[in-house]
Write a protein that holds these residues in place. Structure first.
Motif, short mmCIF file in Angstrom:
data_model
loop_
_atom_site.label_atom_id
_atom_site.label_comp_id
_atom_site.label_asym_id
_atom_site.label_seq_id
_atom_site.Cartn_x
_atom_site.Cartn_y
_atom_site.Cartn_z
N ASN A 1 0.93 -1.57 0.08
CA ASN A 1 -0.02 -0.19 -0.20
C ASN A 1 0.57 1.63 -0.02
O ASN A 1 0.55 2.19 0.67
CB ASN A 1 -0.65 0.20 0.98
N GLY A 2 1.90 1.21 -1.02
CA GLY A 2 2.71 2.53 -0.76
C GLY A 2 3.40 3.12 -0.09
O GLY A 2 4.34 4.27 -0.10
N ALA A 3 3.85 1.72 1.27
CA ALA A 3 5.19 1.68 2.11
C ALA A 3 6.48 0.80 2.31
O ALA A 3 5.31 -0.51 2.21
CB ALA A 3 4.46 2.70 2.88
N PRO A 4 6.82 0.71 3.18
CA PRO A 4 7.32 -0.27 3.47
C PRO A 4 6.99 -1.48 4.25
O PRO A 4 6.29 -0.18 5.42
CB PRO A 4 8.61 0.42 4.18
N ALA A 5 7.06 -2.23 3.94
CA ALA A 5 5.84 -3.35 5.67
C ALA A 5 6.51 -4.25 5.49
O ALA A 5 7.97 -4.31 4.68
CB ALA A 5 4.25 -3.37 5.27
N GLY A 6 6.54 -5.75 6.11
CA GLY A 6 7.17 -6.93 6.79
C GLY A 6 6.40 -8.08 6.04
O GLY A 6 4.84 -8.20 5.91
#
Length: 286
Positions: free
Chosen positions: A238-243
């Motif tokens: 969703n447009g952002a760094p995540a895991g």
């Protein structure tokens, strides 16, 4: 041969439906229903195909949203939007990235269906009030009033500050590295004291049924994963760094809200029905 307007604008239409529904699967259903209506439309009378198609999708999404509201009342535990794998390019459009963020989609869940539609069309896609009025079946003046009310409600609930992409990525990488160790003290040090964990298992996977508050309790919940075979990687959701996480062969995903260099909110996705789109980037656009 000229490309069909529906095909040309499909990414935009999917993004509108997804932002209104928080579910890619429901957004795809809305697009199918909208295609049928477009196929039966008198194209000769359509002066602005893009606006016309957005109106069709909005109406179908509103119908679906009202139906979903009843089913979500019976949802087991906390309901979170369906996370989507996205390319880093989505983050280049700061407003688009914020609008599709898990944090924002969760805030939009607190709006009434018509408020959500008006907010998305106006604030994200900058549609004129006259076109919004046509989509929701109300006057332009009413659409303007609804937009003002929705804007105030969103402003009161959205994260307090934006962080740069590099800061978000650095905090996510630090969080994921510590998560693998399962060390409580180190986990607590990467989180704000008043951090909140919201987990969505949907009754299909183990997850806290209510929000968990405070760094110590959240750390204890998260540290359990380290007892099992564990692998993780940083991805763009969703447009952002995540895991992206696999624990004992089960897939999970985690999205973080970062404030002042610390994790302020943890969104943990465990419901397998919401983890089916983590291999192919979604095409989101304005």
């Amino acid at each position: 041969m000229t490309e069909d307007p529906f095909v040309a604008h499909r990414s935009l239409l999917f993004t509108v439906a997804y932002e209104m529904l928080g579910s890619a699967a429901d957004a795809e259903d809305v697009l199918q229903e909208s295609w049928l209506r477009w196929a039966g439309a008198d194209r000769a009378t359509v002066r602005n195909p893009r606006a016309y198609l957005v109106q069709i999708v909005t109406r179908q999404a509103l119908n679906r949203l009202r139906t979903l509201a009843r089913s979500r009342e019976d949802y087991v535990g906390e309901w979170l939007p369906e996370p989507l794998l996205t390319s880093p390019d989505v983050a280049e459009d700061v407003e688009l990235a914020e609008s599709v963020s898990i944090a924002m989609l969760t805030v939009l869940e607190t709006l009434a269906p018509t408020e959500r539609a008006v907010f998305v069309l106006r604030e994200v896609f900058d549609m004129p009030y006259g076109e919004i009025a046509g989509a929701i079946g109300k006057s332009a003046a009413t659409a303007r009033q609804i937009a003002m009310r929705a804007r105030e409600r969103v402003a009161a609930r959205r994260p307090r500050m934006r962080v740069s992409r590099s800061e978000q990525q650095a905090v996510v990488e630090r969080f994921m590295a510590v998560l693998r160790t399962g060390r409580l003290q180190e986990l607590m040090e990467v989180m704000a004291p008043d951090v909140v964990l919201i987990a969505d298992g949907g009754g299909l996977a183990g997850a806290a049924l209510a929000p968990v508050h405070g760094a110590e309790l959240v750390a204890k919940v998260l540290a359990r994963a380290s007892r099992f075979p564990f692998s993780s990687t940083v991805v763009w959701l969703n447009g952002a760094p995540a895991g992206r996480i696999e624990v004992a062969g089960e897939l999970s995903a985690v999205s973080l809200v970062v404030e002042d260099g610390l994790v302020a909110r943890v969104y943990l996705f465990r419901n397998p029905q919401k983890l089916t789109r983590l291999d192919e980037p979604a095409d989101l656009t304005r």
